[in-house]
Design a protein around this motif. Structure first.
Motif, PDB file in Angstrom:
ATOM      1  N   ARG A   1       0.839  -1.206   0.000  1.00  0.00           N
ATOM      2  CA  ARG A   1       0.000   0.000   0.000  1.00  0.00           C
ATOM      3  C   ARG A   1       0.877   1.260   0.000  1.00  0.00           C
ATOM      4  NH1 ARG A   1      -5.165   0.103   1.055  1.00  0.00           N
ATOM      5  NH2 ARG A   1      -5.078  -1.890   2.175  1.00  0.00           N
ATOM      6  N   ALA A   2       1.912   1.261   0.832  1.00  0.00           N
ATOM      7  CA  ALA A   2       2.801   2.422   0.901  1.00  0.00           C
ATOM      8  C   ALA A   2       3.557   2.617  -0.409  1.00  0.00           C
ATOM      9  CB  ALA A   2       3.786   2.245   2.060  1.00  0.00           C
ATOM     10  N   LEU A   3       3.980   1.512  -1.024  1.00  0.00           N
ATOM     11  CA  LEU A   3       4.701   1.576  -2.292  1.00  0.00           C
ATOM     12  C   LEU A   3       3.815   2.153  -3.390  1.00  0.00           C
ATOM     13  CD1 LEU A   3       7.297   0.876  -3.865  1.00  0.00           C
ATOM     14  CD2 LEU A   3       6.291  -1.373  -4.318  1.00  0.00           C
ATOM     15  N   LEU A   4       2.570   1.695  -3.450  1.00  0.00           N
ATOM     16  CA  LEU A   4       1.640   2.201  -4.460  1.00  0.00           C
ATOM     17  C   LEU A   4       1.312   3.671  -4.220  1.00  0.00           C
ATOM     18  CD1 LEU A   4      -0.824  -0.825  -4.767  1.00  0.00           C
ATOM     19  CD2 LEU A   4       0.743   0.016  -6.526  1.00  0.00           C
ATOM     20  N   ARG A   5       1.135   4.041  -2.966  1.00  0.00           N
ATOM     21  CA  ARG A   5       0.823   5.439  -2.660  1.00  0.00           C
ATOM     22  C   ARG A   5       1.979   6.345  -3.102  1.00  0.00           C
ATOM     23  NH1 ARG A   5      -3.068   7.426   0.494  1.00  0.00           N
ATOM     24  NH2 ARG A   5      -3.433   5.397   1.492  1.00  0.00           N
ATOM     25  N   GLN A   6       3.204   5.911  -2.829  1.00  0.00           N
ATOM     26  CA  GLN A   6       4.379   6.694  -3.219  1.00  0.00           C
ATOM     27  C   GLN A   6       4.483   6.797  -4.739  1.00  0.00           C
ATOM     28  OE1 GLN A   6       8.059   4.985  -1.893  1.00  0.00           O
ATOM     29  NE2 GLN A   6       9.322   6.666  -2.632  1.00  0.00           N
ATOM     30  N   SER A   7       4.253   5.681  -5.417  1.00  0.00           N
ATOM     31  CA  SER A   7       4.336   5.663  -6.872  1.00  0.00           C
ATOM     32  C   SER A   7       3.262   6.542  -7.506  1.00  0.00           C
ATOM     33  CB  SER A   7       4.203   4.219  -7.371  1.00  0.00           C
ATOM     34  OG  SER A   7       4.123   4.174  -8.778  1.00  0.00           O
ATOM     35  N   GLU A   8       2.034   6.426  -7.004  1.00  0.00           N
ATOM     36  CA  GLU A   8       0.936   7.215  -7.567  1.00  0.00           C
ATOM     37  C   GLU A   8       1.109   8.696  -7.275  1.00  0.00           C
ATOM     38  OE1 GLU A   8      -3.003   4.624  -7.817  1.00  0.00           O
ATOM     39  OE2 GLU A   8      -2.163   4.588  -5.789  1.00  0.00           O
ATOM     40  N   ARG A   9       1.604   9.018  -6.086  1.00  0.00           N
ATOM     41  CA  ARG A   9       1.837  10.422  -5.762  1.00  0.00           C
ATOM     42  C   ARG A   9       2.868  11.027  -6.716  1.00  0.00           C
ATOM     43  NH1 ARG A   9       3.065   9.949  -0.689  1.00  0.00           N
ATOM     44  NH2 ARG A   9       1.020  10.480   0.169  1.00  0.00           N
ATOM     45  N   ALA A  10       3.930  10.269  -6.995  1.00  0.00           N
ATOM     46  CA  ALA A  10       4.960  10.749  -7.917  1.00  0.00           C
ATOM     47  C   ALA A  10       4.400  10.917  -9.326  1.00  0.00           C
ATOM     48  CB  ALA A  10       6.135   9.776  -7.931  1.00  0.00           C
ATOM     49  N   ALA A  11       3.588   9.958  -9.772  1.00  0.00           N
ATOM     50  CA  ALA A  11       3.002  10.041 -11.113  1.00  0.00           C
ATOM     51  C   ALA A  11       2.075  11.234 -11.235  1.00  0.00           C
ATOM     52  CB  ALA A  11       2.260   8.748 -11.426  1.00  0.00           C
ATOM     53  N   LEU A  12       1.264  11.468 -10.220  1.00  0.00           N
ATOM     54  CA  LEU A  12       0.315  12.579 -10.265  1.00  0.00           C
ATOM     55  C   LEU A  12       1.013  13.931 -10.192  1.00  0.00           C
ATOM     56  CD1 LEU A  12      -2.477  11.062  -8.001  1.00  0.00           C
ATOM     57  CD2 LEU A  12      -2.610  11.499 -10.463  1.00  0.00           C
ATOM     58  N   THR A  13       2.179  13.974  -9.545  1.00  0.00           N
ATOM     59  CA  THR A  13       2.957  15.211  -9.494  1.00  0.00           C
ATOM     60  C   THR A  13       3.406  15.629 -10.886  1.00  0.00           C
ATOM     61  OG1 THR A  13       3.742  14.722  -7.254  1.00  0.00           O
ATOM     62  CG2 THR A  13       5.036  16.290  -8.531  1.00  0.00           C
ATOM     63  N   ALA A  14       3.586  14.655 -11.766  1.00  0.00           N
ATOM     64  CA  ALA A  14       4.074  14.928 -13.121  1.00  0.00           C
ATOM     65  C   ALA A  14       2.976  15.374 -14.074  1.00  0.00           C
ATOM     66  CB  ALA A  14       4.772  13.691 -13.669  1.00  0.00           C
ATOM     67  N   THR A  15       1.732  15.412 -13.617  1.00  0.00           N
ATOM     68  CA  THR A  15       0.622  15.758 -14.506  1.00  0.00           C
ATOM     69  C   THR A  15       0.348  17.261 -14.526  1.00  0.00           C
ATOM     70  OG1 THR A  15      -1.068  15.530 -12.777  1.00  0.00           O
ATOM     71  CG2 THR A  15      -0.473  13.542 -13.996  1.00  0.00           C
ATOM     72  N   ARG A  16      -0.240  17.702 -15.634  1.00  0.00           N
ATOM     73  CA  ARG A  16      -0.726  19.075 -15.700  1.00  0.00           C
ATOM     74  C   ARG A  16      -2.107  19.180 -15.061  1.00  0.00           C
ATOM     75  NH1 ARG A  16       1.723  22.370 -19.699  1.00  0.00           N
ATOM     76  NH2 ARG A  16       3.924  21.757 -19.778  1.00  0.00           N
ATOM     77  N   HIS A  17      -2.863  18.083 -15.153  1.00  0.00           N
ATOM     78  CA  HIS A  17      -4.227  18.122 -14.631  1.00  0.00           C
ATOM     79  C   HIS A  17      -4.680  16.692 -14.339  1.00  0.00           C
ATOM     80  CE1 HIS A  17      -7.624  20.815 -13.909  1.00  0.00           C
ATOM     81  NE2 HIS A  17      -8.412  19.826 -14.276  1.00  0.00           N
ATOM     82  N   VAL A  18      -5.685  16.573 -13.477  1.00  0.00           N
ATOM     83  CA  VAL A  18      -6.216  15.265 -13.121  1.00  0.00           C
ATOM     84  C   VAL A  18      -7.743  15.314 -13.213  1.00  0.00           C
ATOM     85  CG1 VAL A  18      -6.351  13.459 -11.371  1.00  0.00           C
ATOM     86  CG2 VAL A  18      -4.303  14.872 -11.532  1.00  0.00           C
ATOM     87  N   ILE A  19      -8.301  14.363 -13.928  1.00  0.00           N
ATOM     88  CA  ILE A  19      -9.756  14.220 -14.010  1.00  0.00           C
ATOM     89  C   ILE A  19     -10.155  13.050 -13.133  1.00  0.00           C
ATOM     90  CG2 ILE A  19     -11.720  13.728 -15.534  1.00  0.00           C
ATOM     91  CD1 ILE A  19     -10.067  15.018 -17.806  1.00  0.00           C
ATOM     92  N   VAL A  20     -11.143  13.251 -12.269  1.00  0.00           N
ATOM     93  CA  VAL A  20     -11.597  12.196 -11.364  1.00  0.00           C
ATOM     94  C   VAL A  20     -13.092  11.967 -11.550  1.00  0.00           C
ATOM     95  CG1 VAL A  20      -9.810  12.696  -9.657  1.00  0.00           C
ATOM     96  CG2 VAL A  20     -12.045  13.819  -9.472  1.00  0.00           C
ATOM     97  N   THR A  21     -13.565  10.838 -11.040  1.00  0.00           N
ATOM     98  CA  THR A  21     -14.953  10.448 -11.276  1.00  0.00           C
ATOM     99  C   THR A  21     -15.899  10.765 -10.116  1.00  0.00           C
ATOM    100  OG1 THR A  21     -14.409   8.218 -10.518  1.00  0.00           O
ATOM    101  CG2 THR A  21     -14.321   8.623 -12.892  1.00  0.00           C
ATOM    102  N   SER A  22     -15.370  11.359  -9.048  1.00  0.00           N
ATOM    103  CA  SER A  22     -16.252  11.716  -7.928  1.00  0.00           C
ATOM    104  C   SER A  22     -15.599  12.786  -7.069  1.00  0.00           C
ATOM    105  CB  SER A  22     -16.567  10.492  -7.059  1.00  0.00           C
ATOM    106  OG  SER A  22     -15.414  10.077  -6.345  1.00  0.00           O
TER     107      SER A  22
END
Length: 264
Positions: free
Chosen positions: A28-49
């Motif tokens: 869980r911690a590994l995925l959270r770290q990976s996803e946080r890093a990936a999202l930092t690289a985005t210009r924008h994020v679209i979510v469903t809720s």
């Protein structure tokens, strides 16, 4: 990450992987770290809720101004066929994985055997074969084989919704919960859990929301709807009203399209 400044990366997030049910803390911690890093690289994020938007801001370091909520569209049935089942039909739709909580629903169904009902569970059994096998064994051990059907996948969910009297799914987490929106559009009273975005989708007058992993509360909700025709009618009417307010796919597409154009 090296290309983040050059590219306009837009992420679509429905359900952060770190929130999946059944992960150990290390993964869980590994995925959270990976996803946080990936999202930092985005210009924008679209979510469903809105719930997922809040989750990304609070736990994944995504500022609110970088997030757009685009609730999934729901295809409305032309008109719900009136059903008159001699035995009440309970429908559950969700892949046979731990997160969907089918084990809780099955255990709860075993507590209302004194009432007449039949349950159909529609969902892909191949995503987690061990869970699918365990559910089949649970049904057998509880002597529910003549009352509960694991129907596998279906290309005709519309027919299943039309024939149902009650929709029940004990998900432990949902990033949105499209099947709940679909159930609303068919005017079905709902039994679900207070988990993830489910409370944002299912109005309190249309469904009974119980705590996650609470077999007794789930059984009590089932008993309430199975034994009280007027309660089913009231919640069905509320579900129908809520279903009519759900966005269609054209609405969702427009939000995403406008967001992408603004970033271009």
């Amino acid at each position: 990450m090296r290309e983040a400044e050059r590219l306009r990366i837009v992420a679509l997030v429905h359900h952060p992987l770190a929130l999946e049910t059944g992960l150990n803390e290390e993964l869980r911690a590994l995925l959270r770290q990976s996803e946080r890093a990936a999202l930092t690289a985005t210009r924008h994020v679209i979510v469903t809720s809105t719930m997922t938007a809040a989750e990304l801001t609070e736990n994944f370091s995504v500022p609110p101004h970088k997030i757009t909520v685009a609730v999934p569209g729901t295809a409305r049935p032309s008109e719900r066929r009136k059903v008159d089942n001699d035995i009440l039909q309970i429908l559950s739709v969700g892949s046979l994985t731990r997160r969907k909580g089918h084990d809780i629903l099955i255990a709860a169904l075993a507590m209302v055997l004194d009432l007449p009902w039949q349950t159909t569970i529609i969902g892909n059994p191949r995503l987690d074969c061990a869970i699918a096998d365990a559910l089949a064994e649970q049904i057998k051990e509880l002597k529910l084989s003549d009352r509960v059907t694991l129907a596998g996948e279906s290309d005709d969910l519309a027919s299943a919704y039309e024939k149902a009297d009650i929709f029940a799914l004990a998900s432990r987490y949902e990033g949105y919960g499209m099947v709940f929106a679909e159930a609303l559009s068919y005017g079905l009273p709902i039994i679900a859990c207070k988990a993830g975005a489910v409370p944002d989708v299912v109005p309190s007058d249309a469904g009974i929301l119980v705590p996650v992993d609470d077999v007794d509360a789930t059984a009590s909700a089932l008993r309430s709807l199975l034994s009280d025709p007027q309660a089913r009618v009231r919640r069905s009417e509320a579900a129908t009203r809520a279903g009519k307010l759900l966005p269609g796919w054209a609405d969702t597409s427009q939000i995403i399209s406008q967001t992408l154009k603004a970033l271009a």
